[in-house]
Scaffold this motif. Structure first.
Motif, short mmCIF file in Angstrom:
data_model
loop_
_atom_site.label_atom_id
_atom_site.label_comp_id
_atom_site.label_asym_id
_atom_site.label_seq_id
_atom_site.Cartn_x
_atom_site.Cartn_y
_atom_site.Cartn_z
N ALA A 1 0.83 -1.21 0.00
CA ALA A 1 0.00 0.00 0.00
C ALA A 1 0.86 1.25 0.00
N LEU A 2 2.03 1.19 0.61
CA LEU A 2 2.91 2.36 0.69
C LEU A 2 3.76 2.55 -0.56
N ALA A 3 3.65 1.61 -1.49
CA ALA A 3 4.38 1.73 -2.76
C ALA A 3 3.51 2.47 -3.78
N GLU A 4 4.17 3.13 -4.71
CA GLU A 4 3.46 3.72 -5.85
C GLU A 4 3.66 2.77 -7.02
N GLY A 5 2.62 2.08 -7.38
CA GLY A 5 2.70 1.02 -8.38
C GLY A 5 1.94 -0.19 -7.87
N THR A 6 2.02 -1.29 -8.62
CA THR A 6 1.22 -2.47 -8.29
C THR A 6 2.12 -3.60 -7.81
N SER A 7 1.82 -4.11 -6.62
CA SER A 7 2.53 -5.24 -6.02
C SER A 7 1.63 -6.48 -6.05
N THR A 8 2.26 -7.65 -6.01
CA THR A 8 1.52 -8.91 -5.97
C THR A 8 1.99 -9.73 -4.78
N ILE A 9 1.05 -10.19 -3.98
CA ILE A 9 1.35 -11.02 -2.81
C ILE A 9 0.74 -12.40 -3.05
N TYR A 10 1.59 -13.42 -3.09
CA TYR A 10 1.12 -14.78 -3.30
C TYR A 10 0.88 -15.49 -1.97
N TYR A 11 -0.22 -16.23 -1.89
CA TYR A 11 -0.62 -17.04 -0.73
C TYR A 11 -0.78 -16.19 0.53
N PRO A 12 -1.51 -15.07 0.45
CA PRO A 12 -1.72 -14.25 1.65
C PRO A 12 -2.60 -14.99 2.67
N ALA A 13 -2.38 -14.69 3.94
CA ALA A 13 -3.22 -15.27 5.00
C ALA A 13 -4.62 -14.68 4.96
N HIS A 14 -5.58 -15.50 5.35
CA HIS A 14 -6.96 -15.04 5.51
C HIS A 14 -7.35 -15.24 6.97
N SER A 15 -7.42 -14.14 7.68
CA SER A 15 -7.79 -14.17 9.09
C SER A 15 -8.38 -12.81 9.42
N GLU A 16 -8.93 -12.67 10.62
CA GLU A 16 -9.52 -11.39 10.99
C GLU A 16 -8.47 -10.28 10.99
N ASP A 17 -7.24 -10.60 11.42
CA ASP A 17 -6.20 -9.58 11.46
C ASP A 17 -5.79 -9.14 10.05
N SER A 18 -5.50 -10.10 9.18
CA SER A 18 -5.08 -9.72 7.83
C SER A 18 -6.23 -9.08 7.07
N ASP A 19 -7.47 -9.52 7.34
CA ASP A 19 -8.63 -8.87 6.71
C ASP A 19 -8.78 -7.44 7.19
N ALA A 20 -8.43 -7.19 8.46
CA ALA A 20 -8.50 -5.81 8.98
C ALA A 20 -7.51 -4.91 8.23
N MET A 21 -6.30 -5.43 7.97
CA MET A 21 -5.33 -4.63 7.22
C MET A 21 -5.81 -4.39 5.79
N ARG A 22 -6.39 -5.42 5.14
CA ARG A 22 -6.94 -5.24 3.80
C ARG A 22 -7.97 -4.11 3.80
N ARG A 23 -8.89 -4.20 4.76
CA ARG A 23 -9.99 -3.22 4.83
C ARG A 23 -9.46 -1.81 5.03
N CYS A 24 -8.51 -1.66 5.90
CA CYS A 24 -8.02 -0.32 6.23
C CYS A 24 -7.18 0.29 5.12
N ILE A 25 -6.33 -0.51 4.46
CA ILE A 25 -5.53 0.09 3.39
C ILE A 25 -6.43 0.43 2.20
N ARG A 26 -7.51 -0.34 2.02
CA ARG A 26 -8.47 0.01 0.97
C ARG A 26 -9.14 1.34 1.31
N ASP A 27 -9.51 1.51 2.57
CA ASP A 27 -10.12 2.78 2.98
C ASP A 27 -9.15 3.95 2.79
N LEU A 28 -7.85 3.66 2.93
CA LEU A 28 -6.83 4.71 2.78
C LEU A 28 -6.45 4.96 1.33
N GLY A 29 -7.05 4.20 0.41
CA GLY A 29 -6.84 4.51 -1.00
C GLY A 29 -6.17 3.44 -1.84
N ALA A 30 -5.78 2.32 -1.25
CA ALA A 30 -5.18 1.25 -2.04
C ALA A 30 -6.25 0.56 -2.89
#
Length: 430
Positions: free
Chosen positions: A32-61
Motif C-alpha cells: 500500500a505504501l508503494a506507488e505502483g502495483t505489487s503482488t502477494i502470493y498465498y496471503p493469510a486469511h484471518s480477521e487480522d489480515s482482513d483488517a489490514m486489507r480493509r483499512c488500506i483500501r479505505d486509505l486509497g489502495a
C-alpha cells in the motif's frame, strides 16, 4: 459459539500450514505504501489480515484478489483523507496504521472491542508520534484514538520497547517517507526482537534502506525514500502451527505439516526446538515437519521472549510433561488480547493443570497422567488461548467446553477444521 473438545488419544494425517499472519500484514502494508502495483502470493486469511486489507483500501489502495494472490496498487506517501478506520481486534494493525495515519490530517480509530483491544495501552507509540509533530487524542492511551497529522517531521525519536516491539515497527514503516532523515533510539528494553527482524526483512524486500545497530536498539533512516512495487510470497505460519504441533506431541500421533521453512525468521519456529528438547519424536526437512508423538514429554526451560506467539502452545504441551517446566521473560504476554499469563493459567487450573505464575514467568508442574477436564472454560476472546486450551482438552480425561471459541478466527479461521481432519473430536456447540 463454543467448542466442545472431547479427549482424543490418536491424531493422524497431513495438512498445509496456514500462511503467516505477521508476514501477510506487513506485505499488505508495504504494498500500500508503494506507488505502483505489487503482488502477494498465498496471503493469510484471518480477521487480522482482513483488517489490514480493509483499512488500506479505505486509505486509497486498490485491491484485487483471487484464490492464489492479491494485487495491490498503492497510495505511496499520500493516503486518502479518511475520518475513521476500523481495525477490529487487531493490535498490530492498529499500531502500524497509527503511524501511517500521521500522513493524514485527521483520522479516528474506533473501538469495537472494548473488552479486548480496547483495554490495551498504546502510550509509548503516542509519545513517539508526539516527538515528530503529530497530535494524538486518546482515552488514557487506549481506543478510541484520533491522529491529527499531515506534516510529520523526522529527527531524533525515542521509543520504549518494553511493552511491545510493534511501536518500533510502526515507526520503521513511517520514517522512510518523511522529508527529513530520522534516528530512532529504543529506550528501556525491546521485547520480541525477532519480530522486529521480520519487519526489517520486509522493509528491505520493499527497497527501503535502514541502518540498524546489531542489538536492534538504534536506527538511522534516510527520508524521502520510496517503497518499491514488488512480488512477495508469504511463508507458512509458525505461531498457528505451534498449536497443531503441540496437539500432535501430547497424543499418539503421526502428523505432517507442510510449508514450514527451516530457516524462517519467525521466532515461533522455536516450537520445533522446544518439542525436540521435550523428546518428542519429530523430523523437519524441506519445509515439512512430521511428528510421531507417543504422549511422553520431558520438562523444559525456555526464554519465551524469542517466540511470544508459541509460548501458550508450549505451556499446553508442558502440562503433560514429566517434571517442572519454566517459561521466562514472558511479561509481554500480559499485554495481548487478554492477560495471557493470569487469564490463561486460571483456565488451565480449572481444567486440572498444576501451574504457577510470576510477573514474567510461567511455571508448569507436569501431570503425565493427564488432567481431569470436565469443565467449561473461558478463552477471554483470545485466539491463542483458544488454541492452547484445545490442546489440553485433547488429553483431558473428560471433555472441555471452550466458550466463545469462534474468536480463533482472528488468526486461524480453520483451526478446528484442521484438527478434525487429523481425527480430533472437536465440535461446535450453541
Amino acid at each position: 459459539m463454543d467448542v466442545l473438545v472431547t479427549p482424543t488419544p490418536n491424531l493422524q494425517g497431513e495438512i498445509q500450514a496456514l500462511s503467516s499472519k505477521n508476514y501477510t500484514t506487513r506485505y499488505l502494508l508495504v504494498a500500500a505504501l508503494a506507488e505502483g502495483t505489487s503482488t502477494i502470493y498465498y496471503p493469510a486469511h484471518s480477521e487480522d489480515s482482513d483488517a489490514m486489507r480493509r483499512c488500506i483500501r479505505d486509505l486509497g489502495a486498490i485491491i484485487e484478489e483471487d484464490e492464489e494472490k492479491i494485487t495491490i496498487t498503492g497510495f505511496g506517501r499520500h493516503p486518502k483523507d479518511v475520518k475513521e478506520l476500523d481495525v477490529g481486534n487487531a493490535g498490530a494493525v492498529l499500531r502500524f496504521l497509527m503511524a501511517i495515519a500521521a500522513l493524514c490530517p485527521d483520522v479516528t480509530f474506533i473501538n469495537r472491542y472494548p473488552d479486548s483491544l480496547g483495554k490495551r495501552p498504546h502510550d509509548d507509540l503516542i509519545d513517539a508520534l508526539g516527538q515528530i509533530g503529530v497530535s494524538v487524542e486518546h482515552n488514557q492511551g487506549r481506543l478510541p484514538i484520533t491522529i491529527r497529522g499531515g506534516q510529520p517531521k523526522g529527527g531524533i525519536i525515542k521509543v520504549s520497547g518494553s511493552v511491545s516491539s510493534q511501536y518500533l515497527s510502526a515507526l520503521l514503516f513511517l520514517t522512510p517517507l518523511l522529508e527529513e532523515d530520522s534516528e530512532i533510539q529504543v529506550v528501556n528494553d525491546l521485547k520480541s526482537k525477532v519480530v522486529v527482524g521480520q519487519t526489517l526483512e520486509v522493509l528491505a524486500q520493499a527497497g527501503i534502506r535502514i541502518e540498524a545497530s546489531e542489538d536492534l536498539m538504534h536506527y538511522r533512516i534516510s527520508g524521502r525514500q520510496q517503497y518499491a512495487a514488488k512480488k512477495y510470497i508469504v511463508q507458512g505460519d509458525y505461531p498457528g502451527s505451534a498449536a497443531i504441533l503441540a496437539a500432535a506431541a501430547v497424543t499418539n500421533s503421526d502428523v505432517t505439516l507442510h510449508r514450514l521453512e527451516e530457516n524462517s525468521k519467525q521466532g515461533e519456529r522455536a516450537i520445533i526446538d522446544v518439542l525436540r528438547l521435550m523428546e518428542v519424536p519429530l523430523t523437519h526437512q524441506d519445509g515439512v515437519v512430521r511428528v510421531q508423538g507417543n504422549g511422553r514429554l520431558k520438562a523444559v526451560e525456555f526464554d519465551g521472549d524469542k517466540a511470544t506467539d508459541a509460548v501458550l502452545a508450549m505451556v499446553a504441551a508442558a502440562v503433560f510433561a514429566e517434571g517442572t517446566s519454566r517459561f521466562y521473560d514472558v511479561e509481554n504476554l500480559r499485554y495481548k488480547e487478554c492477560d495471557r499469563i493470569t487469564d490463561y493459567l486460571n483456565e488451565l487450573r480449572k481444567a486440572g493443570a498444576n501451574v504457577e505464575e510470576r510477573q514474567s514467568e510461567i511455571i508448569v508442574h507436569g501431570r503425565p497422567e493427564g488432567v481431569e477436564g470436565g469443565v467449561e472454560i473461558n478463552a477471554h476472546y483470545d485466539h491463542r488461548v483458544i488454541m492452547a486450551l484445545t490442546v489440553v482438552g485433547l488429553r483431558a480425561k473428560q471433555p472441555l467446553r471452550i466458550r466463545d471459541a469462534h474468536h480463533v478466527a482472528k488468526s486461524y479461521p480453520i483451526f478446528f477444521d484442521h484438527l478434525q481432519a487429523l481425527g480430533a473430536n472437536v465440535e461446535w456447540v450453541e
